[in-house]
Design an enzyme around this catalytic site. Structure first.
Site, PDB file in Angstrom:
ATOM      1  N   ASN A 151      14.627  26.884  11.982  1.00  0.00           N
ATOM      2  CA  ASN A 151      14.319  26.079  10.796  1.00  0.00           C
ATOM      3  C   ASN A 151      13.730  24.744  11.229  1.00  0.00           C
ATOM      4  OD1 ASN A 151      16.545  24.076  11.128  1.00  0.00           O
ATOM      5  ND2 ASN A 151      17.775  25.940  10.920  1.00  0.00           N
ATOM      6  N   ASP A 200      21.857  30.791   8.768  1.00  0.00           N
ATOM      7  CA  ASP A 200      22.903  31.574   8.111  1.00  0.00           C
ATOM      8  C   ASP A 200      22.918  33.016   8.613  1.00  0.00           C
ATOM      9  OD1 ASP A 200      23.796  29.497   6.526  1.00  0.00           O
ATOM     10  OD2 ASP A 200      22.213  29.822   5.043  1.00  0.00           O
ATOM     11  N   LYS A 231       9.638  42.886  24.238  1.00  0.00           N
ATOM     12  CA  LYS A 231       8.796  42.336  23.174  1.00  0.00           C
ATOM     13  C   LYS A 231       8.459  43.439  22.164  1.00  0.00           C
ATOM     14  CE  LYS A 231       4.651  39.802  22.249  1.00  0.00           C
ATOM     15  NZ  LYS A 231       3.271  39.667  22.620  1.00  0.00           N
ATOM     16  N   PHE A 247      27.260  18.611   5.642  1.00  0.00           N
ATOM     17  CA  PHE A 247      25.984  18.177   5.074  1.00  0.00           C
ATOM     18  C   PHE A 247      25.497  19.264   4.135  1.00  0.00           C
ATOM     19  CE2 PHE A 247      24.047  14.333   6.906  1.00  0.00           C
ATOM     20  CZ  PHE A 247      25.135  13.921   7.662  1.00  0.00           C
ATOM     21  N   LYS A 287      29.481  23.304  -2.928  1.00  0.00           N
ATOM     22  CA  LYS A 287      29.556  23.607  -1.485  1.00  0.00           C
ATOM     23  C   LYS A 287      30.801  22.980  -0.860  1.00  0.00           C
ATOM     24  CE  LYS A 287      25.508  24.358   0.413  1.00  0.00           C
ATOM     25  NZ  LYS A 287      24.161  24.066   0.884  1.00  0.00           N
ATOM     26  N   LYS A 300      33.497  25.338   0.979  1.00  0.00           N
ATOM     27  CA  LYS A 300      33.726  25.255   2.424  1.00  0.00           C
ATOM     28  C   LYS A 300      35.095  24.651   2.736  1.00  0.00           C
ATOM     29  CE  LYS A 300      29.080  25.706   3.729  1.00  0.00           C
ATOM     30  NZ  LYS A 300      28.388  26.210   4.883  1.00  0.00           N
TER      31      LYS A 300
HETATM   32  N1  CTP Z   1      27.054  25.157   8.319  1.00  0.00           N
HETATM   33  C1  CTP Z   1      27.784  25.605   9.410  1.00  0.00           C
HETATM   34  N2  CTP Z   1      27.647  26.891   9.818  1.00  0.00           N
HETATM   35  C2  CTP Z   1      26.823  27.743   9.174  1.00  0.00           C
HETATM   36  C3  CTP Z   1      26.068  27.305   8.054  1.00  0.00           C
HETATM   37  C4  CTP Z   1      26.200  25.994   7.659  1.00  0.00           C
HETATM   38  O1  CTP Z   1      28.526  24.819   9.991  1.00  0.00           O
HETATM   39  N3  CTP Z   1      26.713  28.983   9.613  1.00  0.00           N
HETATM   40  C5  CTP Z   1      27.254  23.790   7.847  1.00  0.00           C
HETATM   41  C6  CTP Z   1      26.083  22.863   8.063  1.00  0.00           C
HETATM   42  O2  CTP Z   1      26.184  22.201   9.313  1.00  0.00           O
HETATM   43  C7  CTP Z   1      26.236  21.888   6.896  1.00  0.00           C
HETATM   44  C8  CTP Z   1      26.859  22.737   5.815  1.00  0.00           C
HETATM   45  O3  CTP Z   1      27.439  23.847   6.476  1.00  0.00           O
HETATM   46  O4  CTP Z   1      27.172  20.885   7.193  1.00  0.00           O
HETATM   47  C9  CTP Z   1      25.964  23.202   4.746  1.00  0.00           C
HETATM   48  O5  CTP Z   1      24.867  23.881   5.259  1.00  0.00           O
HETATM   49  P1  CTP Z   1      23.834  24.588   4.276  1.00  0.00           P
HETATM   50  O6  CTP Z   1      22.874  25.346   5.090  1.00  0.00           O
HETATM   51  O7  CTP Z   1      23.296  23.575   3.310  1.00  0.00           O
HETATM   52  O8  CTP Z   1      24.814  25.505   3.460  1.00  0.00           O
HETATM   53  P2  CTP Z   1      24.986  27.042   3.402  1.00  0.00           P
HETATM   54  O9  CTP Z   1      26.420  27.363   3.526  1.00  0.00           O
HETATM   55  O10 CTP Z   1      24.097  27.689   4.383  1.00  0.00           O
HETATM   56  O11 CTP Z   1      24.542  27.326   1.924  1.00  0.00           O
HETATM   57  P3  CTP Z   1      23.087  27.661   1.317  1.00  0.00           P
HETATM   58  O12 CTP Z   1      22.212  28.083   2.454  1.00  0.00           O
HETATM   59  O13 CTP Z   1      23.347  28.739   0.338  1.00  0.00           O
HETATM   60  O14 CTP Z   1      22.646  26.401   0.643  1.00  0.00           O
END
Ligand code: CTP
Length: 411
Positions: free
Chosen positions: A212, A280, A290, A327, A341, A345
């Site tokens: 990303n 995620d 490859k 975050f 969120k 979490k």
């Molecule tokens: N985070 C984490 N581990 C993951 C995914 C996210 O620790 N596998 C943490 C990120 O570091 C951040 C928070 O979760 O502090 C939110 O991340 P975000 O990507 O916004 O949330 P998601 O749970 O992935 O939700 P969505 O993608 O549906 O918005």
């Protein structure tokens, strides 16, 4: 940082990079660190005493036997008036003089007479840098306890390429700040804090990965700001191409699973700040070879869910950090999604930011507009540079963690 402003003696040697030392003085001033300049005769060929004086806001010293200077401040006193001496650019000649104890001008005399730590930012042609004489001098200075920032590899003013370029002012300023932080008691002294930062790379085959746009800047700035308040910081970082903050423990990882393992390995901590943009999902199968187009290639990528680091730490039964900060990067309904969120979490605070694409996009950009969501409600912070967001957050964390460290008590 303590309330007393810190001061450095900035010795500017004769190199093209001298102009960067003016930027360094300005950057340090921005961070609340004052500089007083000493300009060598060769340094004066590249920048003027007037520009040094203007940017440091102080007199620029140039001569060893200047009666006016000596009447105002003797060279011994000058060398001890600062909390740290910084030599930038540190030329091959200045390094040689310092390593061998020469004292035939103001800069080398100040280096001989100082009772303070010295940080050198070398800058010279690649051949001069790799010359065994320079390397011997560096070894001698290191053995005497000197610190170094850079040099870095890159294009040189002389047209050559290689190591020898002076580190960028931001990097030198970080080293100065890290030195002061390490030596000052702050509100987070004796507190251990985990910060995750950067993206993760999820491998598809030996040449491709899913990632990303996270740059790691906000997480690195938070790690540095916590360090500045005295915290013992562990930074678990995905791949980035920005300089690592100094004075913090660094664990480099690539994938979400590695980040999870490294984060768990850093526990117990008083506080965890999960700033990383963790992928995620990861490809369900990582090909050893490859993936080739003619064999069907990639028409779809089956994926598996990655572990959620923030959720796992927030929901720990034993040894949960006192404060867990997550975050939330959102593109719509920022606060509403972030509040959901936070509940989902189980973290204590969420720092929510709008990452909609645009001119000032936080992802990869320099500034951030955030909301801090806690049990007490939502706070909208004005748009500010990422290091200022980091300072505000670090100071709030310090307030929340008042009292003795449970980590230390448990050990
Ligand atoms: N985070 C984490 N581990 C993951 C995914 C996210 O620790 N596998 C943490 C990120 O570091 C951040 C928070 O979760 O502090 C939110 O991340 P975000 O990507 O916004 O949330 P998601 O749970 O992935 O939700 P969505 O993608 O549906 O918005």
């Amino acid at each position: 940082m303590t309330s007393e402003p810190k001061r450095i003696l900035l010795i500017i040697g004769g190199g093209v990079a001298a102009y960067k030392s003016l930027e360094l003085a300005r950057e340090l001033a921005r961070r609340g660190i004052q500089s007083r300049g000493v300009l060598t005769r060769a340094g004066g060929e590249f920048v003027t005493p007037l520009s040094v004086a203007s940017l440091t806001g102080d007199k620029c010293y140039t001569e060893l036997f200047d009666l006016t200077d000596e009447a105002e401040m003797g060279h011994i006193e000058l060398s001890r008036s600062a909390d740290l001496v910084v030599v930038a650019p540190a030329t091959a000649d200045l390094l040689a003089k310092a390593a061998n104890g020469h004292a035939n001008d103001l800069a080398s005399t100040a280096l001989m007479a100082t009772d303070k730590q010295v940080l050198y930012a070398p800058a010279m042609n690649v051949r001069m840098w790799t010359n065994p004489a320079t390397q011997r001098n560096i070894d001698l200075l290191k053995r005497d306890g000197a610190m170094f920032a850079g040099p870095v590899e890159g294009d040189m003013a002389c047209g050559e390429y290689g190591p020898g370029r002076m580190a960028e002012p931001l990097e030198i300023a970080d080293a100065v700040e890290a030195y002061f932080a390490k030596n000052a008691a702050g509100p987070l002294t004796n507190k251990r804090i985990l910060v995750t930062a950067g993206p993760t790379h999820e491998s598809l085959d030996p040449v491709r990965y899913i990632a990303n746009r996270s740059s790691g800047k906000q997480g690195y700035a938070i790690a540095a700001a916590l360090r500045n308040l005295g915290a013992d910081v562990v930074l678990v970082t995905g791949p980035t191409n920005i300089p690592m903050p100094k004075g913090v423990g660094i664990v480099r990882v690539e994938t979400a699973r590695e980040m999870m393992e490294a984060s768990e390995g850093s526990l117990p901590v008083d506080c965890a700040v999960c700033c990383a943009a963790v992928a995620d999902y990861r490809p369900a199968i990582e090909s050893e070879h490859k993936i080739k187009k003619e064999r069907g290639g990639l028409t779809s990528i089956p994926v598996e869910e990655n572990p959620d680091i923030l959720k796992t730490i927030s929901q720990m039964k034993d040894g949960r950090p006192r404060l867990v900060v997550g975050f939330a990067a959102e593109t719509d309904d920022v606060v509403t999604y972030a509040e959901v969120k936070r509940k989902r979490k189980g973290c204590d605070w969420i720092v929510a930011n709008d990452v909609s694409p645009g001119e000032n996009c936080a992802m990869g950009g320099e500034s951030n507009t955030v909301f801090l969501i806690t049990d007490d409600g939502d706070e909208a912070w004005p748009e500010m540079p990422k290091d200022e967001v980091a300072r505000h957050l670090a100071s709030r964390i310090a307030d929340a963690l008042r009292g003795p460290s449970l980590v230390k008590a448990a050990e």
